[in-house]
Design an enzyme around this catalytic site. Structure first.
Site, PDB file in Angstrom:
ATOM      1  N   LYS A  93      25.830  10.164   3.034  1.00 27.26           N
ATOM      2  CA  LYS A  93      28.211  10.171   2.369  1.00 27.26           C
ATOM      3  C   LYS A  93      28.404  11.652   2.918  1.00 27.26           C
ATOM      4  O   LYS A  93      28.870  12.061   1.831  1.00 27.26           O
ATOM      5  CB  LYS A  93      27.491   9.736   1.096  1.00 27.26           C
ATOM      6  N   HIS A 129      19.343  10.774   9.674  1.00 28.12           N
ATOM      7  CA  HIS A 129      19.215  10.882   7.944  1.00 28.12           C
ATOM      8  C   HIS A 129      18.318  11.595   7.643  1.00 28.12           C
ATOM      9  O   HIS A 129      17.713  12.008   6.460  1.00 28.12           O
ATOM     10  CB  HIS A 129      20.247   9.789   6.899  1.00 28.12           C
ATOM     11  N   SER A 136      30.383   9.754  -3.790  1.00 24.28           N
ATOM     12  CA  SER A 136      30.448   8.634  -3.071  1.00 24.28           C
ATOM     13  C   SER A 136      28.933   7.686  -2.664  1.00 24.28           C
ATOM     14  O   SER A 136      29.115   7.025  -2.568  1.00 24.28           O
ATOM     15  CB  SER A 136      30.406   9.987  -1.270  1.00 24.28           C
TER      16      SER A 136
HETATM   17  N1  LIG Z   1      37.521  10.347   8.616  1.00 21.50           N
HETATM   18  C1  LIG Z   1      37.425  10.251   7.835  1.00 21.50           C
HETATM   19  N2  LIG Z   1      37.784  11.432   7.313  1.00 21.50           N
HETATM   20  C2  LIG Z   1      37.699  11.864   6.201  1.00 21.50           C
HETATM   21  N3  LIG Z   1      36.748  11.174   5.142  1.00 21.50           N
HETATM   22  C3  LIG Z   1      35.530  10.726   5.730  1.00 21.50           C
HETATM   23  C4  LIG Z   1      36.335   9.659   7.679  1.00 21.50           C
HETATM   24  N4  LIG Z   1      35.463   8.953   7.765  1.00 21.50           N
HETATM   25  C5  LIG Z   1      34.845   8.898   6.825  1.00 21.50           C
HETATM   26  N5  LIG Z   1      34.791  10.166   6.051  1.00 21.50           N
HETATM   27  C6  LIG Z   1      34.374  10.338   4.377  1.00 21.50           C
HETATM   28  O1  LIG Z   1      32.748   9.597   4.386  1.00 21.50           O
HETATM   29  C7  LIG Z   1      32.340  10.177   3.937  1.00 21.50           C
HETATM   30  C8  LIG Z   1      30.736   8.344   3.998  1.00 21.50           C
HETATM   31  O2  LIG Z   1      30.235   9.851   4.485  1.00 21.50           O
HETATM   32  P1  LIG Z   1      28.860   8.947   5.735  1.00 21.50           P
HETATM   33  O3  LIG Z   1      29.714   8.895   6.208  1.00 21.50           O
HETATM   34  O4  LIG Z   1      28.147   9.577   5.332  1.00 21.50           O
HETATM   35  O5  LIG Z   1      28.623   7.839   5.125  1.00 21.50           O
HETATM   36  C9  LIG Z   1      33.420   9.060   2.691  1.00 21.50           C
HETATM   37  O6  LIG Z   1      33.292   9.572   1.629  1.00 21.50           O
HETATM   38  P2  LIG Z   1      34.592   9.137  -0.008  1.00 21.50           P
HETATM   39  O7  LIG Z   1      33.218   8.144  -0.637  1.00 21.50           O
HETATM   40  O8  LIG Z   1      34.462  10.242  -0.740  1.00 21.50           O
HETATM   41  O9  LIG Z   1      35.741   8.984   0.465  1.00 21.50           O
HETATM   42  C10 LIG Z   1      34.050   8.563   3.923  1.00 21.50           C
HETATM   43  O10 LIG Z   1      35.507   8.538   3.110  1.00 21.50           O
HETATM   44  C1  LIG Z   2      22.111  -2.114   6.498  1.00 26.66           C
HETATM   45  C2  LIG Z   2      22.418  -1.521   6.912  1.00 26.66           C
HETATM   46  C3  LIG Z   2      22.599  -0.036   6.727  1.00 26.66           C
HETATM   47  C4  LIG Z   2      23.411   0.646   6.613  1.00 26.66           C
HETATM   48  C5  LIG Z   2      24.039   1.826   5.638  1.00 26.66           C
HETATM   49  C6  LIG Z   2      23.070   2.309   5.291  1.00 26.66           C
HETATM   50  O1  LIG Z   2      22.999   3.313   4.291  1.00 26.66           O
HETATM   51  S1  LIG Z   2      23.026   4.847   4.847  1.00 26.66           S
HETATM   52  O2  LIG Z   2      24.627   5.107   3.899  1.00 26.66           O
HETATM   53  O3  LIG Z   2      23.074   4.991   6.260  1.00 26.66           O
HETATM   54  O4  LIG Z   2      22.560   5.452   4.201  1.00 26.66           O
HETATM   55  C7  LIG Z   2      21.673   1.918   5.074  1.00 26.66           C
HETATM   56  C8  LIG Z   2      21.492   0.890   6.083  1.00 26.66           C
END
Ligand SMILES: Nc1ncnc2c1ncn2[C@@H]1O[C@H](COP(=O)(O)O)[C@@H](OP(=O)(O)O)[C@H]1O
Ligand SMILES: CCc1ccc(OS(=O)(=O)O)cc1
Length: 286
Positions: free
Chosen positions: A44, A99, A129
Protein backbone atom coordinates in the site's frame (compact mmCIF):
# COMPACT_ATOMS: atom_id res chain seq x y z
CA UNK A 1 -6.00 -22.92 13.05
CA UNK A 2 -6.20 -19.96 10.63
CA UNK A 3 -6.49 -16.48 12.14
CA UNK A 4 -7.01 -14.87 8.73
CA UNK A 5 -3.32 -15.06 7.76
CA UNK A 6 -0.84 -17.59 6.43
CA UNK A 7 2.09 -17.24 8.87
CA UNK A 8 5.65 -17.89 7.72
CA UNK A 9 8.61 -17.42 10.08
CA UNK A 10 6.65 -14.98 12.22
CA UNK A 11 5.37 -12.90 9.29
CA UNK A 12 1.65 -12.84 8.34
CA UNK A 13 0.80 -13.28 4.64
CA UNK A 14 -2.51 -13.16 2.74
CA UNK A 15 -4.26 -16.53 2.65
CA UNK A 16 -4.54 -16.74 -1.16
CA UNK A 17 -1.56 -17.12 -3.45
CA UNK A 18 1.12 -17.77 -0.80
CA UNK A 19 2.53 -21.04 0.58
CA UNK A 20 5.36 -21.80 3.01
CA UNK A 21 6.92 -24.09 0.38
CA UNK A 22 7.16 -21.35 -2.24
CA UNK A 23 8.36 -18.76 0.27
CA UNK A 24 11.09 -21.17 1.41
CA UNK A 25 12.11 -22.22 -2.08
CA UNK A 26 12.14 -18.62 -3.33
CA UNK A 27 14.45 -17.54 -0.52
CA UNK A 28 16.85 -20.46 -1.00
CA UNK A 29 16.78 -21.01 -4.77
CA UNK A 30 15.48 -18.03 -6.72
CA UNK A 31 18.39 -16.72 -8.80
CA UNK A 32 18.47 -12.96 -9.31
CA UNK A 33 20.36 -11.89 -12.44
CA UNK A 34 22.39 -8.71 -12.73
CA UNK A 35 20.05 -7.39 -15.41
CA UNK A 36 16.88 -7.82 -13.29
CA UNK A 37 15.00 -4.88 -11.80
CA UNK A 38 13.27 -5.34 -8.43
CA UNK A 39 10.41 -3.03 -7.38
CA UNK A 40 10.27 -3.30 -3.64
CA UNK A 41 7.70 -1.87 -1.25
CA UNK A 42 5.76 -2.42 1.93
CA UNK A 43 2.13 -3.07 0.78
CA UNK A 44 0.00 0.00 0.00
CA UNK A 45 2.97 2.31 -0.59
CA UNK A 46 2.25 2.92 -4.28
CA UNK A 47 3.71 -0.35 -5.62
CA UNK A 48 1.42 -0.54 -8.63
CA UNK A 49 2.05 3.11 -9.54
CA UNK A 50 5.78 2.38 -9.57
CA UNK A 51 5.25 -0.76 -11.68
CA UNK A 52 3.16 1.21 -14.19
CA UNK A 53 5.83 3.91 -14.47
CA UNK A 54 8.64 1.38 -14.98
CA UNK A 55 6.63 -0.60 -17.58
CA UNK A 56 5.98 2.63 -19.48
CA UNK A 57 9.67 3.59 -19.33
CA UNK A 58 10.51 0.14 -20.78
CA UNK A 59 7.93 0.58 -23.56
CA UNK A 60 9.11 4.17 -24.25
CA UNK A 61 5.70 5.55 -23.31
CA UNK A 62 3.78 3.21 -25.63
CA UNK A 63 0.68 2.15 -23.64
CA UNK A 64 0.04 -1.08 -25.62
CA UNK A 65 1.76 -3.31 -23.04
CA UNK A 66 0.07 -1.79 -19.98
CA UNK A 67 -3.29 -1.92 -21.75
CA UNK A 68 -3.06 -5.58 -22.75
CA UNK A 69 -1.27 -7.47 -19.94
CA UNK A 70 -2.36 -7.55 -16.26
CA UNK A 71 0.02 -5.65 -14.01
CA UNK A 72 0.90 -8.77 -11.98
CA UNK A 73 2.07 -10.52 -15.15
CA UNK A 74 4.25 -7.61 -16.26
CA UNK A 75 6.11 -7.49 -12.95
CA UNK A 76 5.19 -10.59 -10.93
CA UNK A 77 5.54 -10.78 -7.14
CA UNK A 78 8.42 -13.21 -6.60
CA UNK A 79 6.99 -14.48 -3.29
CA UNK A 80 3.60 -15.55 -4.67
CA UNK A 81 3.01 -19.00 -6.09
CA UNK A 82 2.09 -17.51 -9.47
CA UNK A 83 4.94 -15.00 -9.50
CA UNK A 84 7.66 -17.40 -8.44
CA UNK A 85 6.64 -19.99 -11.06
CA UNK A 86 6.37 -17.47 -13.86
CA UNK A 87 9.69 -15.78 -13.03
CA UNK A 88 12.02 -18.62 -12.14
CA UNK A 89 12.69 -19.89 -15.65
CA UNK A 90 12.05 -16.64 -17.51
CA UNK A 91 14.78 -15.69 -19.99
CA UNK A 92 16.32 -12.24 -20.21
CA UNK A 93 16.01 -9.18 -17.97
CA UNK A 94 13.00 -9.40 -15.70
CA UNK A 95 10.80 -6.88 -13.90
CA UNK A 96 10.14 -8.33 -10.45
CA UNK A 97 7.94 -6.99 -7.65
CA UNK A 98 8.09 -7.84 -3.98
CA UNK A 99 6.80 -6.80 -0.57
CA UNK A 100 9.10 -9.21 1.27
CA UNK A 101 10.93 -8.13 4.41
CA UNK A 102 14.71 -8.35 4.02
CA UNK A 103 15.10 -11.62 5.95
CA UNK A 104 12.77 -13.46 3.56
CA UNK A 105 14.15 -12.08 0.27
CA UNK A 106 15.82 -14.60 -2.06
CA UNK A 107 19.43 -14.73 -0.86
CA UNK A 108 20.84 -14.35 -4.37
CA UNK A 109 19.72 -10.70 -4.48
CA UNK A 110 22.55 -9.76 -2.14
CA UNK A 111 25.23 -11.16 -4.47
CA UNK A 112 23.77 -9.70 -7.65
CA UNK A 113 23.90 -6.30 -9.31
CA UNK A 114 20.13 -6.35 -9.92
CA UNK A 115 18.76 -2.80 -9.63
CA UNK A 116 16.38 -2.29 -6.72
CA UNK A 117 13.90 0.56 -6.29
CA UNK A 118 12.48 0.83 -2.76
CA UNK A 119 9.40 3.06 -2.55
CA UNK A 120 8.43 4.30 0.92
CA UNK A 121 5.26 6.08 2.04
CA UNK A 122 4.06 7.80 5.18
CA UNK A 123 3.02 4.79 7.28
CA UNK A 124 -0.09 6.66 8.45
CA UNK A 125 -1.33 6.75 4.83
CA UNK A 126 -0.16 3.16 4.33
CA UNK A 127 -2.29 2.22 7.35
CA UNK A 128 -5.40 3.93 5.96
CA UNK A 129 -4.89 2.52 2.47
CA UNK A 130 -4.48 -0.99 3.94
CA UNK A 131 -7.52 -0.57 6.17
CA UNK A 132 -9.78 0.07 3.16
CA UNK A 133 -8.07 -2.38 0.78
CA UNK A 134 -7.63 -5.43 3.01
CA UNK A 135 -11.05 -4.79 4.59
CA UNK A 136 -12.53 -5.28 1.10
CA UNK A 137 -10.49 -8.39 0.27
CA UNK A 138 -11.20 -12.09 0.64
CA UNK A 139 -7.55 -12.99 1.35
CA UNK A 140 -6.78 -11.06 4.50
CA UNK A 141 -8.04 -10.66 8.03
CA UNK A 142 -10.94 -8.20 8.10
CA UNK A 143 -10.97 -5.48 10.74
CA UNK A 144 -14.25 -4.60 12.44
CA UNK A 145 -13.19 -0.97 12.74
CA UNK A 146 -10.41 1.49 11.96
CA UNK A 147 -9.48 1.39 15.66
CA UNK A 148 -8.97 -2.36 15.47
CA UNK A 149 -6.85 -2.11 12.30
CA UNK A 150 -4.80 0.69 13.91
CA UNK A 151 -3.90 -1.71 16.73
CA UNK A 152 -2.99 -4.50 14.29
CA UNK A 153 -0.79 -2.16 12.22
CA UNK A 154 1.14 -0.95 15.24
CA UNK A 155 1.77 -4.56 16.28
CA UNK A 156 2.63 -5.71 12.72
CA UNK A 157 -0.40 -7.98 12.63
CA UNK A 158 -1.15 -7.03 9.00
CA UNK A 159 -0.06 -8.53 5.63
CA UNK A 160 3.78 -8.72 5.47
CA UNK A 161 4.17 -7.75 9.12
CA UNK A 162 5.50 -4.62 10.74
CA UNK A 163 6.05 -1.49 8.61
CA UNK A 164 8.69 -0.44 11.13
CA UNK A 165 10.65 -3.71 10.79
CA UNK A 166 10.28 -3.76 7.00
CA UNK A 167 11.58 -0.22 6.66
CA UNK A 168 14.43 -0.75 9.13
CA UNK A 169 15.49 -3.92 7.37
CA UNK A 170 15.64 -2.44 3.88
CA UNK A 171 17.09 0.91 4.91
CA UNK A 172 20.23 -1.00 5.83
CA UNK A 173 20.83 -1.21 2.05
CA UNK A 174 20.85 2.59 1.60
CA UNK A 175 23.98 3.94 -0.03
CA UNK A 176 24.48 0.89 -2.26
CA UNK A 177 24.74 1.97 -5.88
CA UNK A 178 22.14 -0.53 -7.13
CA UNK A 179 19.59 0.55 -4.47
CA UNK A 180 17.40 3.60 -5.13
CA UNK A 181 15.12 4.88 -2.36
CA UNK A 182 12.11 6.97 -3.36
CA UNK A 183 9.00 8.12 -1.56
CA UNK A 184 5.36 8.24 -2.62
CA UNK A 185 5.32 11.80 -1.32
CA UNK A 186 8.09 13.06 -3.64
CA UNK A 187 6.58 11.09 -6.51
CA UNK A 188 3.28 12.94 -5.94
CA UNK A 189 4.93 16.33 -5.43
CA UNK A 190 7.17 16.28 -8.49
CA UNK A 191 6.23 13.29 -10.63
CA UNK A 192 8.22 14.40 -13.68
CA UNK A 193 11.53 14.76 -11.79
CA UNK A 194 11.12 11.45 -9.98
CA UNK A 195 10.22 9.62 -13.21
CA UNK A 196 13.38 11.15 -14.73
CA UNK A 197 15.36 9.86 -11.73
CA UNK A 198 13.92 6.36 -12.26
CA UNK A 199 14.68 6.49 -15.99
CA UNK A 200 18.27 7.50 -15.31
CA UNK A 201 18.74 4.82 -12.62
CA UNK A 202 17.50 2.20 -15.09
CA UNK A 203 19.85 3.54 -17.78
CA UNK A 204 17.01 4.11 -20.25
CA UNK A 205 16.50 6.93 -22.78
CA UNK A 206 13.22 8.74 -23.44
CA UNK A 207 12.39 11.45 -25.96
CA UNK A 208 10.40 14.38 -24.46
CA UNK A 209 7.12 13.15 -26.01
CA UNK A 210 7.82 9.61 -24.71
CA UNK A 211 8.30 11.00 -21.20
CA UNK A 212 5.02 12.91 -21.53
CA UNK A 213 3.29 9.67 -22.47
CA UNK A 214 4.79 7.88 -19.44
CA UNK A 215 3.41 10.63 -17.22
CA UNK A 216 -0.02 10.69 -18.83
CA UNK A 217 -0.51 6.92 -18.86
CA UNK A 218 0.64 6.41 -15.27
CA UNK A 219 -1.50 9.24 -13.91
CA UNK A 220 -4.06 8.35 -11.24
CA UNK A 221 -7.05 8.89 -13.53
CA UNK A 222 -5.70 6.92 -16.50
CA UNK A 223 -4.51 4.06 -14.27
CA UNK A 224 -7.86 3.98 -12.49
CA UNK A 225 -9.56 3.42 -15.83
CA UNK A 226 -7.07 0.79 -17.08
CA UNK A 227 -8.56 -2.63 -16.33
CA UNK A 228 -5.12 -4.25 -16.66
CA UNK A 229 -3.80 -2.09 -13.80
CA UNK A 230 -6.70 -1.23 -11.51
CA UNK A 231 -7.28 -4.75 -10.07
CA UNK A 232 -10.84 -4.82 -11.47
CA UNK A 233 -9.97 -8.32 -12.79
CA UNK A 234 -9.65 -9.47 -9.16
CA UNK A 235 -13.14 -8.27 -8.19
CA UNK A 236 -15.52 -11.05 -7.27
CA UNK A 237 -12.89 -13.69 -6.43
CA UNK A 238 -10.36 -11.69 -4.36
CA UNK A 239 -11.86 -8.24 -3.94
CA UNK A 240 -15.28 -6.98 -2.99
CA UNK A 241 -17.31 -5.92 -6.09
CA UNK A 242 -18.08 -2.49 -4.68
CA UNK A 243 -15.30 -1.57 -2.25
CA UNK A 244 -12.34 -3.57 -3.59
CA UNK A 245 -10.62 -0.55 -5.07
CA UNK A 246 -6.86 -0.30 -5.65
CA UNK A 247 -6.83 3.31 -6.85
CA UNK A 248 -8.85 4.76 -4.00
CA UNK A 249 -7.79 8.39 -3.42
CA UNK A 250 -4.15 8.59 -4.46
CA UNK A 251 -3.29 11.51 -2.19
CA UNK A 252 -0.88 12.27 0.64
CA UNK A 253 -2.14 13.00 4.13
CA UNK A 254 -5.50 11.19 3.93
CA UNK A 255 -4.74 9.84 7.42
CA UNK A 256 -5.66 13.30 8.78
CA UNK A 257 -9.26 12.64 7.69
CA UNK A 258 -9.41 9.43 9.74
CA UNK A 259 -7.06 9.42 12.76
CA UNK A 260 -8.36 10.72 16.05
CA UNK A 261 -6.12 13.17 17.91
CA UNK A 262 -5.25 10.37 20.36
CA UNK A 263 -4.32 7.98 17.52
CA UNK A 264 -2.14 10.65 15.89
CA UNK A 265 -0.31 11.15 19.20
CA UNK A 266 0.16 7.42 19.78
CA UNK A 267 1.46 6.99 16.23
CA UNK A 268 3.91 9.91 16.58
CA UNK A 269 5.30 8.47 19.79
CA UNK A 270 5.73 4.99 18.33
CA UNK A 271 7.28 6.37 15.16
CA UNK A 272 9.82 8.40 17.18
CA UNK A 273 10.67 5.43 19.37
CA UNK A 274 11.07 2.91 16.57
CA UNK A 275 12.67 5.05 13.85
CA UNK A 276 14.87 7.39 15.91
CA UNK A 277 18.08 5.72 14.70
CA UNK A 278 17.42 6.49 11.03
CA UNK A 279 18.05 9.89 9.36
CA UNK A 280 14.92 12.04 9.04
CA UNK A 281 15.62 12.69 5.32
CA UNK A 282 14.45 9.12 4.71
CA UNK A 283 10.99 10.16 5.82
CA UNK A 284 10.12 13.25 3.76
CA UNK A 285 6.60 13.47 5.17
CA UNK A 286 7.73 14.02 8.79
N1 LIG B 1 -1.13 6.57 -10.42
C1 LIG B 1 -1.25 6.75 -9.12
N2 LIG B 1 -1.11 7.98 -8.57
C2 LIG B 1 -1.23 8.18 -7.24
N3 LIG B 1 -1.49 7.19 -6.34
C3 LIG B 1 -1.64 5.95 -6.83
C4 LIG B 1 -1.52 5.66 -8.22
N4 LIG B 1 -1.70 4.32 -8.39
C5 LIG B 1 -1.95 3.81 -7.17
N5 LIG B 1 -1.91 4.79 -6.24
C6 LIG B 1 -2.19 4.64 -4.80
O1 LIG B 1 -1.31 3.68 -4.22
C7 LIG B 1 -2.00 3.00 -3.15
C8 LIG B 1 -1.96 1.51 -3.39
O2 LIG B 1 -0.65 1.07 -3.18
P1 LIG B 1 -0.13 -0.38 -3.65
O3 LIG B 1 -0.03 -0.31 -5.14
O4 LIG B 1 1.19 -0.49 -2.97
O5 LIG B 1 -1.13 -1.37 -3.19
C9 LIG B 1 -3.42 3.53 -3.15
O6 LIG B 1 -3.45 4.59 -2.19
P2 LIG B 1 -4.79 5.08 -1.43
O7 LIG B 1 -5.48 3.87 -0.92
O8 LIG B 1 -4.28 5.98 -0.34
O9 LIG B 1 -5.58 5.83 -2.46
C10 LIG B 1 -3.57 4.06 -4.57
O10 LIG B 1 -4.57 5.02 -4.74
C1 LIG C 1 -4.62 -12.82 -4.43
C2 LIG C 1 -4.28 -11.56 -5.03
C3 LIG C 1 -3.63 -10.58 -4.11
C4 LIG C 1 -3.69 -9.24 -4.42
C5 LIG C 1 -3.09 -8.30 -3.59
C6 LIG C 1 -2.44 -8.72 -2.44
O1 LIG C 1 -1.92 -7.89 -1.55
S1 LIG C 1 -0.89 -6.80 -1.74
O2 LIG C 1 -1.60 -5.51 -1.92
O3 LIG C 1 0.02 -7.06 -2.88
O4 LIG C 1 -0.18 -6.85 -0.48
C7 LIG C 1 -2.39 -10.02 -2.11
C8 LIG C 1 -2.97 -10.98 -2.95
Amino acid sequence: MSDGYMWFEGVPFPTAGFTPEVLREARESFAFKDEDVLLLTYPKSGTNWLIEIVCLIYSKGDPKWIQSVPIWERSPWVETEYGYNSLKDKEGPRLISSHLPIQLMPKSLFNSKAKVIYLTRNPRDVLMSGYFFFGASTFSKKPQSMEEYFGWFIKGNVPYGSWFDHTHGWMSMRGKENFLILSYEELKRDTRSVVEKIRQFLGKKLEPEELNSVLKNSSFQVMKENNMSNFSLLRGQFLDEKNGILLRKGITGDWKNHFTVAQAEVFDRIFQEKMADLPRELFPWE
